[in-house]
Write a protein that holds these residues in place. Structure first.
Motif, short mmCIF file in Angstrom:
data_model
loop_
_atom_site.label_atom_id
_atom_site.label_comp_id
_atom_site.label_asym_id
_atom_site.label_seq_id
_atom_site.Cartn_x
_atom_site.Cartn_y
_atom_site.Cartn_z
N ALA A 50 0.81 -1.22 0.00
CA ALA A 50 0.00 0.00 0.00
C ALA A 50 0.84 1.27 0.00
N ASN A 51 0.22 2.36 -0.46
CA ASN A 51 0.80 3.71 -0.44
C ASN A 51 2.14 3.80 -1.15
N ARG A 52 2.22 3.15 -2.30
CA ARG A 52 3.43 3.17 -3.12
C ARG A 52 3.08 3.63 -4.54
N TYR A 53 2.08 4.47 -4.64
CA TYR A 53 1.61 5.00 -5.93
C TYR A 53 1.30 3.88 -6.92
N GLY A 54 0.82 2.75 -6.40
CA GLY A 54 0.40 1.66 -7.27
C GLY A 54 1.53 0.83 -7.84
N LEU A 55 2.78 1.19 -7.60
CA LEU A 55 3.91 0.39 -8.10
C LEU A 55 4.21 -0.69 -7.06
N VAL A 89 10.00 4.62 -15.65
CA VAL A 89 9.50 3.37 -16.23
C VAL A 89 10.03 2.19 -15.44
N ALA A 90 9.19 1.16 -15.29
CA ALA A 90 9.60 -0.06 -14.59
C ALA A 90 9.23 -1.28 -15.42
N VAL A 91 10.11 -2.26 -15.40
CA VAL A 91 9.81 -3.59 -15.94
C VAL A 91 9.58 -4.50 -14.74
N ALA A 92 8.36 -5.07 -14.65
CA ALA A 92 7.95 -5.72 -13.41
C ALA A 92 7.60 -7.19 -13.63
N LYS A 93 7.66 -7.92 -12.52
CA LYS A 93 7.22 -9.32 -12.49
C LYS A 93 6.23 -9.49 -11.35
N GLY A 94 5.10 -10.12 -11.63
CA GLY A 94 4.09 -10.32 -10.61
C GLY A 94 3.18 -9.12 -10.40
N GLN A 102 5.29 4.54 -15.02
CA GLN A 102 4.83 5.09 -13.75
C GLN A 102 4.62 6.60 -13.83
N GLN A 103 5.58 7.30 -14.45
CA GLN A 103 5.48 8.74 -14.60
C GLN A 103 6.01 9.14 -15.98
N ALA A 104 5.35 10.11 -16.58
CA ALA A 104 5.80 10.70 -17.84
C ALA A 104 5.11 12.05 -17.94
N TYR A 105 5.84 13.12 -17.75
CA TYR A 105 5.21 14.42 -17.62
C TYR A 105 6.16 15.54 -18.05
N VAL A 106 5.57 16.67 -18.37
CA VAL A 106 6.29 17.93 -18.54
C VAL A 106 5.52 18.97 -17.74
N PRO A 144 -0.56 6.97 -10.82
CA PRO A 144 -0.98 8.31 -11.24
C PRO A 144 -1.83 8.26 -12.51
N ILE A 145 -2.80 9.16 -12.59
CA ILE A 145 -3.65 9.28 -13.78
C ILE A 145 -3.09 10.37 -14.68
N PRO A 146 -2.85 10.09 -15.97
CA PRO A 146 -2.40 11.15 -16.88
C PRO A 146 -3.44 12.27 -16.94
N GLN A 147 -2.99 13.51 -16.82
CA GLN A 147 -3.93 14.62 -16.71
C GLN A 147 -3.26 15.92 -17.08
#
Length: 520
Positions: A50-55, A89-94, A102-106, A144-147
């Protein structure tokens, strides 16, 4: 037109100032991170997820390799303009997906105002980021939701108030990214949505002059709406029911900005278009040279009954059953609330912060919901069903609630439904942290949670759980060969009926640094 504006904006930023040439590619910070988690029991313990921004993940064995590059806005402190951007960016297992952007913003700042475009991790307001159980509306539990987000991220002093009043806030529109996950998780046998849109807004007022007094008061309101998109609904046996197309575009955006209208499936009873929810926040702060403390409250609401603590109840009878006749209102109690205390010690490295919280969400405007009709004119707006919605899949993103994780996230469900199945709870939470040695930091979280299910589907007997986390981080000295490296280890435990008996260990190795420094 957009291209011209962009060129003008970039040219203005790149113009020399004070004899120095600005570059968008100087002093880029980077972070590389490798994390592995191994656990036993039904799934990964609460505080390792929990509380890890969904990662994060509930799988017993999971991990990721993560890389991020960022140009922080702080590089332009002291200038009118500021530019920042980041890719993470993350490459994940499980996890719920193998490749996680995870994040991409300006983002661009002018004076105090900030425009952010993209997906970026936003911190909680008026709560400790590391030790709190989480915020009830805008938490740090989901991806995070892109916005597009326009904000005053830091308090701005209101002119002519002698530094006694300042404010901050934001307004944003975005789009969720979990369409494919929803279809896969439900196996297209339970309600799911595609193309759902997102709107959020918040404002915070701070009272107190730091040059004259040692205390301050912060008051805030947060409001969010899920709207637009297409919702696919199913009968209880999993067979298709109907497809509901919700208003998006400018019409949907205006209704999200100023709540009103109705959903495509509404009849005579309208509660406003989309899924609208929010919180009232308050925090009192006191700080002196040696210590300080804060007392705060977070009251969550799903509709008018909990937002305003009253609802209209003066309808007529018979043929006038839907006509407002009398000045009569039904009042609701202030019971559902998150209360917290944060204590800070300035010169106590072994124990520098303590957070205590109490969460109550059993009331939800009462157990009775009745819309006025021809037979009974009384209108009672109970059974608010926190984080759930009759049409949308509720206040979640990628299976994780977007508020406080003590409301059991849909990712825990075994029946393929996207719903929060425990939202009536009582909880006590403790968190504390310290830096007892140079470059060594630790934190501890302990939570007791008693869950009652929901009004629609209560547990036959309340389910209790105790969740704990012990975590320590060591950062190597800048003078050593391991400059920029850090090592973090964590142990998580769940004991009880609500989440099962779980235990796990987590190891994270990270490297921080600067890719390119400014040339003098």
């Amino acid at each position: 037109m957009r291209f011209v504006i962009s060129i003008l904006f970039l040219a203005a930023y790149l113009l020399p100032a004070q004899g120095q040439e600005r570059s968008l590619f100087d002093s880029l910070s980077y972070r590389a991170e490798l994390q592995a988690t191994i656990s036993g029991g039904d799934h990964n313990p609460l505080w390792l997820n929990a509380n890890r921004y969904g990662l994060s993940s509930l799988e017993n064995t999971n991990g990721y390799l993560r890389g991020a590059i960022e140009r922080p806005l702080s590089l332009d402190d002291g200038r009118k303009w500021g530019i920042g951007y980041g890719v993470d960016v993350a490459v994940a297992k499980g996890f719920t997906s193998t490749l996680v952007v995870q994040q991409a913003y300006v983002e661009a700042r002018w004076l105090k105002g900030l425009l952010t475009v993209g997906a970026k991790e936003q911190p909680m307001e008026l709560k400790n980021q590391e030790l709190s159980s989480g915020a009830q509306t805008f938490g740090i539990n989901a991806r995070p939701i892109p916005q597009v987000r326009l904000s005053l991220p830091d308090y701005w002093t209101i002119p002519y108030t002698k530094n006694w009043l300042s404010l901050k806030g934001h307004i944003a529109y975005g789009k969720t990214t979990d369409d494919r996950w929803q279809k896969d998780f439900t196996n297209q046998h339970h309600k799911y949505s595609e193309g759902a849109l997102y709107h959020s807004k918040a404002g915070y007022l701070k009272i107190g002059n730091p040059e004259e007094v040692l205390f301050s008061v912060e008051l805030g309101g947060e409001l969010a709406t899920q709207f637009g998109g297409t919702v696919y609904r199913f009968y209880s046996d999993g067979s298709p029911d109907d497809v509901v197309h919700q208003d998006g575009g400018l019409k949907g955006m205006l209704r999200a900005l100023i709540p009103g209208g109705k959903d495509a499936v509404d009849d005579d009873y309208t509660g406003g278009a989309g899924n609208t929810l929010g919180s009232w926040l308050a925090r009192f702060n006191f700080d002196c040279d040696e210590w300080g403390f804060s007392v705060y409250a977070d009251h969550f609401f799903e509709d008018h009954s909990a937002m305003l603590f009253m609802d209209y109840d003066g309808y007529g009878q018979g043929s006038e059953w839907n006509v407002k006749k009398d000045r009569r209102y039904f009042l609701y109690a202030l019971k559902d609330i998150q209360l917290g205390v944060e204590i800070r010690f300035v010169d106590a490295p072994w124990l520098d912060k303590i957070v205590l919280e109490y969460l109550y969400s059993k009331y939800q405007s009462g157990p009775i919901y009745h819309d006025h009709d021809e037979v009974l004119s009384d209108h009672l707006g109970g059974q608010d069903n926190f984080y759930n919605h009759s049409l949308y899949t509720g206040w979640q993103h990628w299976g994780q609630v977007m508020g406080n994780p003590l409301f059991l996230s849909p990712i825990y469900n075994n029946d393929q439904s996207i719903a929060v199945k425990n939202n009536r709870s009582k909880a006590f939470h403790l968190g504390f942290s310290g830096d007892p040695f140079p470059r060594f930091h630790y934190r501890f979280l302990g939570t007791y949670l008693k869950g009652y299910g929901t009004y629609d589907t209560p547990y036959p007997d309340p389910r209790q759980t105790v969740s704990m986390l012990a975590e320590a981080t060591y950062s190597f000295a800048n003078t050593s060969r391991l400059k920029g490296w850090s090592l973090r280890g964590a142990l998580g435990i769940d004991i009880g009926e609500l989440m099962g008996d779980n235990y796990g260990v987590q190891l994270t190795i990270a490297k921080n640094g600067i890719l390119k420094k400014n040339k003098k």
